[in-house]
Each structure stands twice: as structure tokens, then as C-alpha cells.
Design a protein around this motif. Structure first.
Motif, short mmCIF file in Angstrom:
data_model
loop_
_atom_site.label_atom_id
_atom_site.label_comp_id
_atom_site.label_asym_id
_atom_site.label_seq_id
_atom_site.Cartn_x
_atom_site.Cartn_y
_atom_site.Cartn_z
N TYR A 158 0.90 -1.13 -0.02
CA TYR A 158 0.07 0.01 0.01
C TYR A 158 0.92 1.29 0.10
N SER A 159 1.72 1.32 0.71
CA SER A 159 2.65 2.54 0.97
C SER A 159 3.22 2.71 -0.29
N SER A 162 1.07 4.12 -2.95
CA SER A 162 0.81 5.54 -2.45
C SER A 162 1.57 6.57 -3.18
N LYS A 163 3.01 6.05 -3.27
CA LYS A 163 3.87 7.35 -3.66
C LYS A 163 3.34 7.78 -5.16
N LYS A 165 0.09 8.28 -6.33
CA LYS A 165 -1.05 8.85 -6.44
C LYS A 165 -1.17 10.09 -7.13
N GLN A 177 -5.65 4.50 -8.07
CA GLN A 177 -6.92 4.59 -7.50
C GLN A 177 -7.83 3.27 -7.50
N PHE A 180 -6.34 0.91 -4.74
CA PHE A 180 -7.04 1.20 -3.52
C PHE A 180 -8.28 0.96 -3.13
N PHE A 191 -7.15 8.08 0.20
CA PHE A 191 -6.23 8.74 -0.88
C PHE A 191 -6.66 10.18 -1.20
#
Length: 364
Positions: A158-159, A162-163, A165, A177, A180, A191
């Protein structure tokens, strides 16, 4: 030899323009011959590649079926298949085939078998190649890597995902997206809290479709998203408010009637209309003259569901509106709340447009 010298001599005697034409024709002829040869080679190569692809695809499908249906007592069989797959995926071409087969199976099945496929994806080492794609300098490779991780439900990255997004390329952001929401449902919408880049209209639709598959999920508080500085986040939150009947955000929706963005104001009116929020009526009446045509139309559509006799004066002010749609809606509402006044206006109507509207409304 004499014939060749004769041709050369004749060529030398030709006008310059004719010489150029002949030379260009010769070059073009050589290019065409080379293209024909190359196309024949390419056709043969592609056919051969298709045969090889089909051969390995069939082989890997058989191996995967054996893996999926192997009992707990046949762990040795599973380990043997995993070992073979680890060797195969070192070759880029074979890796592509194996991933294609595995992806197809993952899309077609569910339950314990889907878990087994996910396990094989990790155990075979395919996950490492997907993670490596995230570090590629090519945006399309990044997007594919994220898509693969989403398909095989790899939640512990996940992390890392996330970079990206707010990645410059929209296609990459779209995959982030979808990752997620596919894997974390409503929780995955976190997010939106600090999203800078816009969400495409198409991806908003896709995200909503995914969320509606999870009826048992508890929707999170959408208030912060309705107050976001990101206009696309606000628009998406408005869609969520309507679909999931978020009546508790009506006060925020009323505030959005004064938003700087016209599209947001119009959408807020539509959601308030869906909620039949009478609180919005007076606000919209007061600002009607200064509102855009789209807002005015949205308000009159809203009035259809909440109109009262006390609205008659306002409606009468707009029965001669310059906009045809607003004019029609105003007369329609007047007919509903005061038929006598409607009929009296019908009798004195003089212009062609007004007569046409009255005739239509009288028959409907």
C-alpha cells in the motif's frame, strides 16, 4: 557487355529529368523488394511465435490445473510445479505467457482457488517482477505493475503504491486509484484526503462501480472531501453523497451553492434536489438572477419536486424567461399550482414560441 555499354550510353544521352525519374524508380524498386522480403520474414516469425505461445500456454494451463487440484497430501507435486515456474519466468517471453494464463484464471475463479493462484503468484516470484515495474522510468510499465499487484490482491505494498497517487501521467494515477478501492473498498478512498491531481470522470465511474459491489461496507465520512480544494474530489464526493444517501451532509451541500466552480454548484443543486432539501429553495431564489443558466435550470428541475403555492410569484417572474427550457419549466410549475392563472396567460400568449409551449403543456 556491349549491350550494357549501349544502355549506359543511351542513359547518358537522356534529359536530366528523365535520368532522375529512372534513378528514383530504381531506388523505389529496391525498397519495395526489401519490404516484401521483410514482410514475408515478419509474417513467418509471427506465425512461429504464435505457435510457440500456444504451445507454452497449453503446457502452463495444464500445470496450473494440476497445482490447483492437488490435494494436501500432494505437496511434493505443488513444490515441483512452483520450482518449474520459477525457472520458466526467468525468460521474459515465458514469463509473459505464464502471467497471461495466471491472470485469466484469477479473473475466472474465486474462493480457495483464487487464494491458491495468489499464493503461486508470490511463490513463483512473479510478484518481484511486478514490483520491479514500479521502479521503471516508463509510465506504461509502472501502470502495468500496479495493475498486476491489484489483480493478485497484494495488499502489503500500500505505502509503495501510494507514492504514485499524484503521478504526472493520468493512466498511472488511474491504476493507483483502482488498486486502493479494489483492495480496500471505502477505506481505500483515504487517498482523497490529500489528493492534488484530478480524478478523471471515467475513473470516477469505475470507482463507483467497484464500491457498489460491496453492499456490506460502511461508507466513511465524506465531509472532508466535500470541502476539498481539489475540484474533482468534491465532484466525486457529491456522487457518493447521492448514491449513499448522505443526508447528514446537507449543510455542507448548502455551502457549496456558493462555491467558485459552476459545475460544483450545479451538481450540489442536483444532489439537494434528490434529497428534496427545502432549505436550499430560498438561497437559490435569492441568488437566481446572478446564477448561471445551468444553475437556473437545475433549480427549476429541483422545484418540480418541492414546489408550493408560495412559490407562485417567483415562478411568474420567469414565465417569460429568455431561456426556452426555464420558460417551459416555469409554465409547467404554474399549471401545477394554479391552473386558472396558467389558462389566463395561455389566452393572451402572442408569440409563436409561447403558444407552442402552452399547447404542449395543455396536452401533457
Amino acid at each position: 557487355m556491349n549491350e550494357f555499354e549501349y544502355l549506359i550510353d543511351n542513359f547518358k544521352q537522356l534529359p536530366v529529368l528523365i535520368k532522375i525519374v529512372w534513378i528514383l524508380s530504381g531506388i523505389l524498386g529496391v525498397i519495395i523488394i526489401n519490404l516484401v522480403i521483410y514482410l514475408k520474414y515478419l509474417r513467418g516469425y509471427l506465425r512461429n511465435k504464435e505457435k510457440i505461445f500456444a504451445k507454452f500456454q497449453s503446457e502452463y494451463e495444464g500445470e496450473l490445473i494440476n497445482y490447483l487440484y492437488a490435494s494436501e497430501e500432494e505437496d511434493a507435486t505443488k513444490l515441483k510445479i512452483v520450482k518449474k515456474m520459477k525457472t520458466c519466468i526467468k525468460d521474459k517471453f515465458k514469463r509473459k505467457i505464464f502471467l497471461t494464463v495466471l491472470s485469466k484464471l484469477k479473473n475466472d475463479i474465486s474462493g480457495e482457488m483464487a487464494d491458491s493462484i495468489q499464493h503461486l503468484y508470490v511463490e513463483s516470484g512473479l510478484i518481484d517482477y511486478s514490483l520491479a515495474k514500479l521502479k521503471s522510468s516508463k509510465w506504461d510499465v509502472k501502470a502495468v505493475g500496479i495493475k498486476e499487484l491489484a489483480l493478485f490482491e497484494i495488499t502489503n505494498v500500500y505505502s509503495e503504491i501510494s507514492k504514485y497517487k499524484d503521478y504526472p501521467k493520468q493512466e498511472v494515477r488511474n491504476e493507483v486509484q483502482l488498486y486502493f478501492v479494489n483492495l480496500f473498498q471505502f477505506k481505500g478512498l483515504d487517498f482523497l484526503n490529500d489528493l492534488i491531481t484530478p480524478i478523471s470522470e471515467w475513473n470516477q465511474i469505475q470507482l463507483l462501480e467497484i464500491l457498489q459491489k460491496f453492499d456490506d461496507q460502511q461508507i466513511t465520512d465524506i465531509s472532508p472531501w466535500l470541502k476539498s480544494e481539489n475540484k474533482s474530489v468534491v465532484m466525486f464526493a457529491l456522487k457518493l453523497a447521492k448514491i449513499y444517501n448522505q443526508f447528514q451532509v446537507i449543510n455542507i451541500l448548502l455551502e457549496l451553492l456558493a462555491h467558485e466552480n459552476k459545475d460544483i454548484r450545479v451538481e450540489a443543486i442536483k444532489v439537494l434536489s434528490y434529497f428534496q432539501a427545502n432549505e436550499a429553495k430560498q438561497i437559490l431564489k435569492n441568488n437566481f438572477i446572478n446564477s448561471s443558466i445551468d444553475e437556473q435550470i437545475a433549480f427549476f428541475n429541483m422545484l418540480e419536486g418541492i414546489v408550493e403555492t408560495s412559490d407562485e410569484d417567483f415562478i411568474l417572474e420567469n414565465v417569460s424567461h429568455e431561456n426556452f427550457e426555464i420558460k417551459t419549466l416555469a409554465l409547467k410549475l404554474l399549471k401545477f399550482i394554479n391552473t386558472d392563472r396558467f389558462n389566463s396567460l395561455s389566452l393572451v400568449a402572442s408569440d409563436v414560441e409561447s403558444k407552442a409551449i402552452f399547447n404542449y403543456l395543455e396536452d401533457n
